[in-house]
Motif scaffolding. Structure first.
Motif, PDB file in Angstrom:
ATOM      1  N   ARG A  23       0.834  -1.211   0.000  1.00 25.04           N
ATOM      2  CA  ARG A  23       0.000   0.000   0.000  1.00 25.04           C
ATOM      3  C   ARG A  23       0.867   1.258   0.000  1.00 25.04           C
ATOM      4  NH1 ARG A  23      -3.172  -3.190   3.640  1.00 25.04           N
ATOM      5  NH2 ARG A  23      -2.270  -2.134   5.452  1.00 25.04           N
ATOM      6  N   ALA A  24       1.974   1.217   0.734  1.00 29.08           N
ATOM      7  CA  ALA A  24       2.864   2.376   0.768  1.00 29.08           C
ATOM      8  C   ALA A  24       3.526   2.596  -0.596  1.00 29.08           C
ATOM      9  CB  ALA A  24       3.922   2.192   1.853  1.00 29.08           C
ATOM     10  N   LEU A  25       3.930   1.514  -1.254  1.00 25.19           N
ATOM     11  CA  LEU A  25       4.515   1.643  -2.587  1.00 25.19           C
ATOM     12  C   LEU A  25       3.521   2.266  -3.551  1.00 25.19           C
ATOM     13  CD1 LEU A  25       6.328  -1.818  -2.782  1.00 25.19           C
ATOM     14  CD2 LEU A  25       7.453   0.420  -2.744  1.00 25.19           C
ATOM     15  N   GLU A  26       2.266   1.867  -3.437  1.00 21.44           N
ATOM     16  CA  GLU A  26       1.225   2.433  -4.315  1.00 21.44           C
ATOM     17  C   GLU A  26       0.970   3.899  -3.992  1.00 21.44           C
ATOM     18  OE1 GLU A  26      -1.839  -0.411  -3.611  1.00 21.44           O
ATOM     19  OE2 GLU A  26      -0.707  -2.014  -4.635  1.00 21.44           O
ATOM     20  N   ARG A  27       0.991   4.254  -2.707  1.00 24.15           N
ATOM     21  CA  ARG A  27       0.806   5.664  -2.327  1.00 24.15           C
ATOM     22  C   ARG A  27       1.895   6.539  -2.924  1.00 24.15           C
ATOM     23  NH1 ARG A  27      -0.066   3.749   2.943  1.00 24.15           N
ATOM     24  NH2 ARG A  27       1.975   4.499   3.656  1.00 24.15           N
ATOM     25  N   HIS A  28       3.092   5.997  -2.986  1.00 21.02           N
ATOM     26  CA  HIS A  28       4.242   6.767  -3.456  1.00 21.02           C
ATOM     27  C   HIS A  28       4.472   6.615  -4.957  1.00 21.02           C
ATOM     28  CE1 HIS A  28       6.049   8.099   0.457  1.00 21.02           C
ATOM     29  NE2 HIS A  28       5.249   7.150   0.901  1.00 21.02           N
ATOM     30  N   GLY A  29       3.612   5.883  -5.631  1.00 21.63           N
ATOM     31  CA  GLY A  29       3.714   5.785  -7.087  1.00 21.63           C
ATOM     32  C   GLY A  29       4.886   4.964  -7.580  1.00 21.63           C
ATOM     33  N   VAL A  30       5.340   4.001  -6.812  1.00 20.66           N
ATOM     34  CA  VAL A  30       6.462   3.156  -7.230  1.00 20.66           C
ATOM     35  C   VAL A  30       5.923   1.979  -8.043  1.00 20.66           C
ATOM     36  CG1 VAL A  30       8.374   1.694  -6.457  1.00 20.66           C
ATOM     37  CG2 VAL A  30       7.796   3.781  -5.188  1.00 20.66           C
ATOM     38  N   SER A  31       6.490   1.765  -9.228  1.00 13.01           N
ATOM     39  CA  SER A  31       6.092   0.593 -10.014  1.00 13.01           C
ATOM     40  C   SER A  31       6.813  -0.620  -9.449  1.00 13.01           C
ATOM     41  CB  SER A  31       6.436   0.788 -11.486  1.00 13.01           C
ATOM     42  OG  SER A  31       7.824   0.819 -11.694  1.00 13.01           O
ATOM     43  N   TYR A  32       6.048  -1.622  -9.072  1.00 12.13           N
ATOM     44  CA  TYR A  32       6.652  -2.780  -8.425  1.00 12.13           C
ATOM     45  C   TYR A  32       5.949  -4.053  -8.850  1.00 12.13           C
ATOM     46  CZ  TYR A  32       2.688  -3.232  -5.184  1.00 12.13           C
ATOM     47  OH  TYR A  32       1.444  -3.432  -4.649  1.00 12.13           O
ATOM     48  N   VAL A  33       6.622  -5.172  -8.608  1.00 10.34           N
ATOM     49  CA  VAL A  33       6.054  -6.481  -8.884  1.00 10.34           C
ATOM     50  C   VAL A  33       6.238  -7.343  -7.650  1.00 10.34           C
ATOM     51  CG1 VAL A  33       8.216  -7.311  -9.917  1.00 10.34           C
ATOM     52  CG2 VAL A  33       6.062  -8.452 -10.476  1.00 10.34           C
ATOM     53  N   LYS A  34       5.228  -8.138  -7.344  1.00  9.14           N
ATOM     54  CA  LYS A  34       5.305  -9.081  -6.237  1.00  9.14           C
ATOM     55  C   LYS A  34       5.933 -10.380  -6.741  1.00  9.14           C
ATOM     56  CE  LYS A  34       0.961  -7.308  -4.290  1.00  9.14           C
ATOM     57  NZ  LYS A  34      -0.418  -7.681  -3.868  1.00  9.14           N
ATOM     58  N   VAL A  35       6.916 -10.892  -5.994  1.00  4.14           N
ATOM     59  CA  VAL A  35       7.581 -12.139  -6.380  1.00  4.14           C
ATOM     60  C   VAL A  35       7.518 -13.114  -5.206  1.00  4.14           C
ATOM     61  CG1 VAL A  35       9.689 -13.205  -7.255  1.00  4.14           C
ATOM     62  CG2 VAL A  35       9.125 -10.857  -7.906  1.00  4.14           C
ATOM     63  N   PRO A  36       6.440 -13.875  -5.100  1.00  5.35           N
ATOM     64  CA  PRO A  36       6.391 -14.893  -4.042  1.00  5.35           C
ATOM     65  C   PRO A  36       7.393 -15.999  -4.338  1.00  5.35           C
ATOM     66  CG  PRO A  36       4.477 -15.056  -5.480  1.00  5.35           C
ATOM     67  CD  PRO A  36       5.218 -13.837  -5.909  1.00  5.35           C
ATOM     68  N   ASP A 291       4.030   6.512  10.027  1.00  3.81           N
ATOM     69  CA  ASP A 291       4.079   5.197   9.411  1.00  3.81           C
ATOM     70  C   ASP A 291       5.484   4.973   8.859  1.00  3.81           C
ATOM     71  OD1 ASP A 291       3.868   2.861   7.982  1.00  3.81           O
ATOM     72  OD2 ASP A 291       1.944   3.361   7.060  1.00  3.81           O
ATOM     73  N   PRO A 292       6.263   4.055   9.456  1.00  3.76           N
ATOM     74  CA  PRO A 292       7.637   3.841   8.993  1.00  3.76           C
ATOM     75  C   PRO A 292       7.718   3.293   7.576  1.00  3.76           C
ATOM     76  CG  PRO A 292       7.023   2.199  10.631  1.00  3.76           C
ATOM     77  CD  PRO A 292       5.937   3.220  10.624  1.00  3.76           C
ATOM     78  N   HIS A 293       6.616   2.742   7.058  1.00  2.00           N
ATOM     79  CA  HIS A 293       6.633   2.285   5.664  1.00  2.00           C
ATOM     80  C   HIS A 293       6.901   3.454   4.717  1.00  2.00           C
ATOM     81  CE1 HIS A 293       4.410  -1.166   7.459  1.00  2.00           C
ATOM     82  NE2 HIS A 293       5.114  -1.833   6.580  1.00  2.00           N
ATOM     83  N   ASP A 294       6.438   4.645   5.066  1.00  2.00           N
ATOM     84  CA  ASP A 294       6.702   5.805   4.216  1.00  2.00           C
ATOM     85  C   ASP A 294       8.189   6.128   4.178  1.00  2.00           C
ATOM     86  OD1 ASP A 294       4.009   6.275   3.466  1.00  2.00           O
ATOM     87  OD2 ASP A 294       3.631   7.297   5.357  1.00  2.00           O
ATOM     88  N   ASP A 295       8.863   6.041   5.322  1.00  2.00           N
ATOM     89  CA  ASP A 295      10.306   6.259   5.364  1.00  2.00           C
ATOM     90  C   ASP A 295      11.031   5.194   4.539  1.00  2.00           C
ATOM     91  OD1 ASP A 295       8.993   7.150   8.000  1.00  2.00           O
ATOM     92  OD2 ASP A 295      10.907   8.223   8.064  1.00  2.00           O
ATOM     93  N   LEU A 296      10.588   3.955   4.674  1.00  2.00           N
ATOM     94  CA  LEU A 296      11.200   2.857   3.932  1.00  2.00           C
ATOM     95  C   LEU A 296      11.064   3.075   2.431  1.00  2.00           C
ATOM     96  CD1 LEU A 296      12.390   0.028   3.540  1.00  2.00           C
ATOM     97  CD2 LEU A 296      10.120  -0.917   4.039  1.00  2.00           C
ATOM     98  N   VAL A 297       9.868   3.435   1.984  1.00  3.09           N
ATOM     99  CA  VAL A 297       9.644   3.596   0.547  1.00  3.09           C
ATOM    100  C   VAL A 297      10.418   4.791   0.000  1.00  3.09           C
ATOM    101  CG1 VAL A 297       7.903   4.083  -1.219  1.00  3.09           C
ATOM    102  CG2 VAL A 297       7.444   2.383   0.560  1.00  3.09           C
ATOM    103  N   GLU A 298      10.492   5.875   0.749  1.00  5.13           N
ATOM    104  CA  GLU A 298      11.287   7.017   0.289  1.00  5.13           C
ATOM    105  C   GLU A 298      12.753   6.618   0.113  1.00  5.13           C
ATOM    106  OE1 GLU A 298      10.618   9.878  -0.836  1.00  5.13           O
ATOM    107  OE2 GLU A 298       8.477  10.046  -0.379  1.00  5.13           O
ATOM    108  N   TRP A 299      13.259   5.812   1.021  1.00  6.99           N
ATOM    109  CA  TRP A 299      14.645   5.351   0.910  1.00  6.99           C
ATOM    110  C   TRP A 299      14.801   4.418  -0.292  1.00  6.99           C
ATOM    111  CZ3 TRP A 299      16.638   0.288   2.313  1.00  6.99           C
ATOM    112  CH2 TRP A 299      18.038   0.215   2.258  1.00  6.99           C
TER     113      TRP A 299
END
Length: 317
Positions: A23-36, A291-299
């Motif tokens: 959800r944080a990646l989507e908020r920040h507009g990062v294009s990502y793929v899930k790799v289980p 929310d520390p996820h925001d800090d993580l995604v910015e990094w």
């Protein structure tokens, strides 16, 4: 590599733990793929990485959920991608994350204090290894997670009996730790999370009795049989924060936590666990105020930008 690659691939085993990250990646507009990791295979002569940057979210507790766990497979996969020039975030943490024995050695090497510990790879050697330790003792699996494989023994006789019957906890790598039990002051432990080698936040975790399953994340708290945890924001001393940051840097944790307790017997600070997988606290805004996820995604965004600039420079050359 193709210019159409996603910016980030999140490689994980647990199907629910990383929804807040997604959800944080989507908020920040990062294009990502899930790799289980379930279903993952790779060709050592090919198999390029699925994104510009890969983010390791491999949990040591995965062996509890599947005997065909991906702990060792992921190390080979990440090394393969790194050999092809891909930045794999937090792959460097796997060496320390996959061994509590290595964790305790690092803590001691840095001049910090942990519970008195011995390490054995045969059950028959456990009673002798425990000689000189104060009882009760804990026997832990070298690769743990969610408090798995921790058993308390009150006397040398009880320990010898368990070892003789091969009942003592053993890691999936065949290694056991024998460790003095330290009563927690106020019944709590403190988990300090770091990002890029720097302090991010800390929480006190209180649990009923001597529960060892202290995972603070949303998906952990709703598991059947999980202990009831009380989590509050903590403010460790500058000295403790500096020690945790040293552990994070020397242990290769780009994103990870360190746990410590205050020994009720003498007030000493004992560092006892290094976590290469950070499941951030549930309800972070309520508990921490952010929310520390925001800090993580910015990094992560800065790493992605750096990798793109590097590849652009390589193409220009």
């Amino acid at each position: 590599m193709s210019a159409s690659l996603p910016d980030l691939a999140v490689v994980y085993e647990h199907p629910e733990w990383f929804e807040p990250l997604f959800r944080a990646l989507e908020r920040h507009g990062v294009s990502y793929v899930k790799v289980p990791l379930a279903g993952s295979t790779f060709d050592p002569a090919a198999s390029p990485a699925p994104a510009t940057v890969v983010f390791s979210r491999v949990a040591m507790s995965s062996f509890l959920r599947d005997p065909e766990h991906p702990i060792f497979y992921a190390q080979s996969l990440f090394e393969h991608w790194q050999g092809l020039g891909t930045r794999v975030v937090n792959a460097s943490a796997l060496n320390i994350d996959t061994s509590k024995a290595r964790q305790m050695s690092l803590i001691a090497r840095l001049g910090l204090k942990g519970p008195a510990t011995r390490v054995a790879h045969r059950q028959a050697d456990i009673p002798a290894a425990a000689q000189g330790l104060r009882f009760p003792v804990l026997v832990k699996a070298d690769i743990g997670g969610a408090g798995a494989g921790i058993t308390r023994y009150e006397t040398p006789e009880k320990l010898a009996e368990a070892a003789g019957e091969k009942w003592c906890p053993v890691g999936v790598n065949g290694i056991s730790l024998i460790q003095e039990y330290a009563p927690r002051r106020d019944g709590k432990v403190t988990r300090v999370e770091t990002l890029n080698g720097k302090y991010l936040y800390a929480i006190d975790i209180e649990s009923p009795g001597d529960a060892f399953d202290l995972c603070p994340a949303d998906a952990c708290l709703v598991r059947p049989g999980a202990p009831t945890l009380t989590m509050t924001k903590a403010e460790p001393s500058a000295e403790i924060i500096a020690a945790v940051e040293r552990i994070a840097v020397e242990g290769g944790l780009e994103v990870g936590g360190v746990e410590y307790l205050v020994d009720e017997r003498d007030g000493s600070v004992l560092f006892y666990d290094i976590n290469g997988l950070s499941n951030f606290v549930a309800n972070p805004v309520q508990v921490l105020g952010f929310d520390p996820h925001d800090d993580l995604v910015e990094w992560l965004k800065t790493i992605i930008a750096d990798e793109k600039a590097k590849r652009g420079g390589d193409l220009a050359a």
